[in-house]
Enzyme design. Structure first.
Site, PDB file in Angstrom:
ATOM      1  N   LYS A  10     -13.364  40.326   0.772  1.00  0.00           N
ATOM      2  CA  LYS A  10     -14.095  39.790  -0.375  1.00  0.00           C
ATOM      3  C   LYS A  10     -14.975  40.862  -1.029  1.00  0.00           C
ATOM      4  CE  LYS A  10     -14.090  35.059   1.429  1.00  0.00           C
ATOM      5  NZ  LYS A  10     -14.882  33.799   1.570  1.00  0.00           N
ATOM      6  N   TYR A  50      -9.338  28.693  -5.147  1.00  0.00           N
ATOM      7  CA  TYR A  50     -10.168  27.792  -4.339  1.00  0.00           C
ATOM      8  C   TYR A  50     -10.160  26.354  -4.879  1.00  0.00           C
ATOM      9  CZ  TYR A  50     -12.226  31.434  -1.357  1.00  0.00           C
ATOM     10  OH  TYR A  50     -12.439  32.422  -0.420  1.00  0.00           O
ATOM     11  N   ASN A 113     -19.089  36.007   2.816  1.00  0.00           N
ATOM     12  CA  ASN A 113     -18.769  36.133   4.245  1.00  0.00           C
ATOM     13  C   ASN A 113     -17.620  37.107   4.544  1.00  0.00           C
ATOM     14  OD1 ASN A 113     -16.773  34.493   3.287  1.00  0.00           O
ATOM     15  ND2 ASN A 113     -17.013  32.880   4.815  1.00  0.00           N
ATOM     16  N   HIS A 116     -11.569  36.326   3.995  1.00  0.00           N
ATOM     17  CA  HIS A 116     -10.943  35.006   3.948  1.00  0.00           C
ATOM     18  C   HIS A 116      -9.637  35.078   4.723  1.00  0.00           C
ATOM     19  CE1 HIS A 116      -9.169  31.266   2.464  1.00  0.00           C
ATOM     20  NE2 HIS A 116      -8.055  31.964   2.329  1.00  0.00           N
ATOM     21  N   GLU A 127      -1.089  30.248  -0.395  1.00  0.00           N
ATOM     22  CA  GLU A 127      -2.018  31.321  -0.751  1.00  0.00           C
ATOM     23  C   GLU A 127      -1.285  32.646  -0.967  1.00  0.00           C
ATOM     24  OE1 GLU A 127      -6.018  29.503   1.385  1.00  0.00           O
ATOM     25  OE2 GLU A 127      -5.174  31.376   2.166  1.00  0.00           O
TER      26      GLU A 127
END
Ligand code: CMP
Length: 140
Positions: A10, A50, A113, A116, A127
């Protein structure tokens, strides 16, 4: 069973300069890179990725963050790649992530975070095709 899963480094982790350390963790745990590219998602692309979280209170902030800078998207391939990647990442909230996991090492908070990973085979398929056409994925 050999599986493929989608991994994203990320924008927070890219900005921290830890792409290499994250890829090294996958390599040393027998996850091979079957596809890899750096992208800067638009807000709309982040919302599409998302979409399953669109009703969550954090959706707007999450998609702002995911479109705030470059990210690395990868297909990881290997034995039990989906669960292995999730083990290596640790809990979504870095405050709850086990010692040595990627989120414990590199995440900032529950939103920023670091990484993913797909959570199940069907999600992994969806995905992966969101970012990679078949031609861009290597079969080992
Ligand atoms: P990820 O595994 O990519 O899946 C959904 C993401 O939403 C998650 O990692 C976090 O980046 C974010 N997220 C999940 N829960 C929260 C929360 N309570 N507050 C803010 N962001 C969250």
């Amino acid at each position: 069973m050999s599986e493929k899963t989608l991994s994203i480094i990320k924008p927070d982790a890219v900005a921290k300069g830890v792409i290499g350390q994250i890829i090294d963790c996958f390599a040393s745990n027998n996850l091979k890179i079957a596809a890899l590219k750096m992208i800067h998602m638009s807000k709309r692309e982040a919302q599409g990725f998302y979409a399953v979280h669109s009703e969550r209170p954090f959706f707007d902030s999450l998609t702002d963050f995911m479109s705030s800078g470059p990210a690395v998207v990868m297909v990881l391939s290997g034995e039990n790649a989906i669960s292995k990647n999730r083990e290596l990442m640790g809990a979504t909230n870095p405050a709850e992530a086990a010692e040595g996991t990627l989120r414990k090492r590199f995440a900032t908070d529950i939103e920023k975070n670091a990484v993913h990973g797909s959570d199940a085979p069907e999600t992994a398929r969806e995905e992966i095709v969101y970012f990679f056409p078949e031609l861009e994925i290597v079969n080992f």
